[in-house]
Design an enzyme around this catalytic site. Structure first.
Site, short mmCIF file in Angstrom:
data_model
loop_
_atom_site.label_atom_id
_atom_site.label_comp_id
_atom_site.label_asym_id
_atom_site.label_seq_id
_atom_site.Cartn_x
_atom_site.Cartn_y
_atom_site.Cartn_z
N GLY A 8 0.85 -1.21 0.00
CA GLY A 8 0.00 0.00 0.00
C GLY A 8 0.87 1.24 0.00
O GLY A 8 1.67 1.44 0.91
N ALA A 9 0.73 2.07 -1.06
CA ALA A 9 1.57 3.27 -1.17
C ALA A 9 0.70 4.52 -1.07
O ALA A 9 0.59 5.31 -2.01
CB ALA A 9 2.33 3.25 -2.49
N GLY A 10 0.08 4.70 0.10
CA GLY A 10 -0.71 5.90 0.33
C GLY A 10 0.00 6.80 1.33
O GLY A 10 1.23 6.84 1.40
N THR A 11 -0.81 7.49 2.15
CA THR A 11 -0.28 8.44 3.13
C THR A 11 0.67 7.76 4.12
O THR A 11 1.60 8.37 4.61
CB THR A 11 -1.46 9.09 3.88
OG1 THR A 11 -2.35 9.63 2.90
CG2 THR A 11 -1.01 10.17 4.83
N GLY A 12 0.41 6.48 4.41
CA GLY A 12 1.30 5.74 5.31
C GLY A 12 2.42 5.03 4.57
O GLY A 12 3.58 5.06 4.99
N CYS A 161 -14.30 8.65 9.67
CA CYS A 161 -13.52 9.77 9.17
C CYS A 161 -14.52 10.89 8.89
O CYS A 161 -15.15 10.91 7.83
CB CYS A 161 -12.83 9.31 7.88
SG CYS A 161 -11.64 10.45 7.26
N GLY A 322 -3.51 12.03 9.30
CA GLY A 322 -2.21 12.00 8.64
C GLY A 322 -1.00 11.97 9.57
O GLY A 322 -0.16 11.07 9.48
N CYS A 355 -4.41 18.55 12.68
CA CYS A 355 -5.31 18.44 11.54
C CYS A 355 -5.74 19.81 11.04
O CYS A 355 -6.06 20.68 11.86
CB CYS A 355 -6.54 17.63 11.95
SG CYS A 355 -6.82 16.30 10.84
N LYS A 390 -3.64 24.91 4.69
CA LYS A 390 -3.99 23.63 4.06
C LYS A 390 -3.45 23.58 2.63
O LYS A 390 -2.97 22.53 2.18
CB LYS A 390 -5.52 23.46 4.07
CG LYS A 390 -5.98 22.14 3.52
CD LYS A 390 -6.42 21.19 4.60
CE LYS A 390 -6.62 19.79 4.08
NZ LYS A 390 -7.33 18.93 4.96
#
Ligand SMILES: Cc1cc2nc3c(=O)[nH]c(=O)nc-3n(C[C@H](O)[C@H](O)[C@H](O)COP(=O)(O)OP(=O)(O)OC[C@H]3O[C@@H](n4cnc5c(N)ncnc54)[C@H](O)[C@@H]3O)c2cc1C
Length: 423
Positions: A8-12, A161, A322, A355, A390
């Site tokens: 998995g190559a997302g935010t994490g 979320c 995040g 956030c 942001k």
């Protein structure tokens, strides 16, 4: 030489790969597997859905950036994890062996929890992926052409979320105001949260008062403790509950456009591994981010199991945001590096949270240290600066992921001065 696979190559997953490369040096092999060949900056999806961004602004091809750091990349969907042979099976039949596996697969968007929901076969939109946001942008433009209507935005039972639902409501409100047609639209926020500003977190600072005030000031009605039970074309069927879980009222809400965040579950390949996950498919981890059953499997991000902050009349989950995810990643990477160096792993994440929620022309920022109560710091503030922050954060994070640096020294130093650390 060990082979560490990041799934998995997302935010994490992206920061995990870069941090692993820094921590392990060149003698160990690192492979990232992701079902798509591009990275998407998920927090910008609400802007894509109103045409303020397009796909090219918030996505990039993963391979060249990882390969520059000597990290192998495979674009493919993992269909099966076999921890007895330390092997992954990808769609198309390719197999990949690992010594350590880091699972960062994010959520399965479980629209099926509610009959008739979802952007593909159902009647509600989503902003969870760039594809979903683009589909919403198409229908939003049709509604603008029509010139009036009812827009429903919110979150369904088992959603975890909520921030993006509030963001999207305020962004749509702002977009309509900019077009000088806000007075032609009714807007309603419909959420499984027990009260406005709960956010799956039992509230943060004055989030309840402040978000109620903002919704009122922006003429957005709301229904909370709302269990969406069924969606027909143009009609949401919702049960409203009392605090004691008794049914208060049923609502039939006619809409012209609805964006309802879905329930989250763990993705199929991960959820199917015996004893890896809780019943909803989220990976069990200990305080080291290591799975208690399979000691060479670590996990971080939305895919890990965290109990809800409190039982709510309509089920809600705790969000994983995040910075909290980056904290999990840093902890897991330190522990894998320690194990490979023959040391006892010992690093725990702070799960601190910062956030930024955009409201279109203003916004709200919150700091929760740690994210889950009881907290040492809980701070919720509104201002125009949040909108600008942001935008800056979007550019900064995408640049960081292209440069291959998860936590540049200036980020670490500034946040440390504010008392915010990852581990
Ligand atoms: C619309 C939206 C806005 C958000 N905005 C913010 C925000 O402003 N600030 C904040 O702190 N948090 C925000 N969040 C929460 C959170 O930061 C994001 O959801 C974040 O992307 C989660 O990171 P992740 O790595 O856990 O999962 P993801 O980023 O979703 O990454 C998971 C990756 O795994 C891949 N994958 C899944 N299954 C497989 C498989 N079987 N095989 C191969 N690859 C697979 C996916 O394709 C994906 O690339 C937002 C969430 C949403 C939905």
């Amino acid at each position: 030489m060990a082979h560490v696979v990041v799934l998995g190559a997302g935010t994490g997953g992206m920061p995990a790969a870069y941090e692993l490369r820094d921590a392990l040096g060149s003698e160990h092999e690192i492979t990232v597997i992701n079902e798509r060949d591009y990275f998407q900056f998920v927090p910008s999806n609400p802007w894509v859905a109103v045409g303020w961004r397009n796909r090219a602004d918030i996505t990039f091809d993963i391979a060249p950036y990882l390969e520059r750091k000597n990290i192998k990349f495979i674009a493919g969907r993992c269909e099966k994890i076999d921890p007895s042979t330390n092997q992954l099976e990808l769609a198309g039949g390719q197999t990949v062996k690992y010594d350590y596996l880091m699972i960062t697969t994010g959520p399965k968007l479980f629209f099926e929890e509610v009959t008739g929901a979802g952007p593909q076969t159902g009647n509600t939109h989503s902003i969870c992926t760039v594809d979903h946001a683009e589909a919403l942008w198409q229908d939003y433009q049709k509604l603008l052409e029509k010139g009036s209507g009812h827009i429903v935005i919110g979150a369904m039972p088992f959603a975890s979320c909520f921030g993006p639902a509030y963001e999207f409501a305020f962004i749509v409100d702002c977009d309509l105001r900019k077009r000088k047609i806000r007075h032609k639209f009714k807007m309603t926020y419909v959420s499984s949260e027990p009260y406005i500003g709960h956010l799956g977190l039992g509230g943060v600072g004055d989030s309840k008062g402040m978000l109620e005030h903002e919704l009122r000031n922006h003429h957005i009605d709301w229904i909370v403790n709302a269990k969406t039970v069924n969606v027909e074309a143009g009609k949401l069927h919702v049960e409203g509950y009392n605090e004691d879980k008794s049914l208060k009222k049923t609502h039939e809400i006619a809409f012209d456009l609805a964006m309802m965040l879905p329930a989250f579950k763990g993705v199929d390949a991960v959820a199917a591994v015996p004893n890896l996950c809780n019943p909803r498919g989220f990976v069990f981890v200990d305080e080291l981010h290591r799975n208690p059953t399979y000691k060479n499997i670590y996990s971080a991000g939305v895919c890990i199991a965290i109990p809800p902050v409190e039982a709510t009349p309509v089920p809600t989950g705790a969000p994983k945001t995040g910075y909290m995810i980056e904290s999990m990643v840093t902890s897991a990477v330190h522990n894998i590096a320690d194990e490979l160096a023959g040391k006892q792993p010992h690093t725990t994440g702070t799960w601190n949270t910062i956030c930024l929620a955009d409201f279109g022309d203003t916004g709200a920022a919150f700091v929760a240290l740690p994210q889950l109560p009881p907290r040492n710091v809980a701070w919720f503030k509104k201002g125009k600066w949040v909108h600008l922050a942001k935008i800056a954060f979007e550019k900064y994070f995408i640049r960081k992921m292209k440069k291959g640096s998860s936590e540049p020294f200036y980020e670490k130093s500034i946040l440390k001065m504010m008392g915010i650390t990852r581990i």
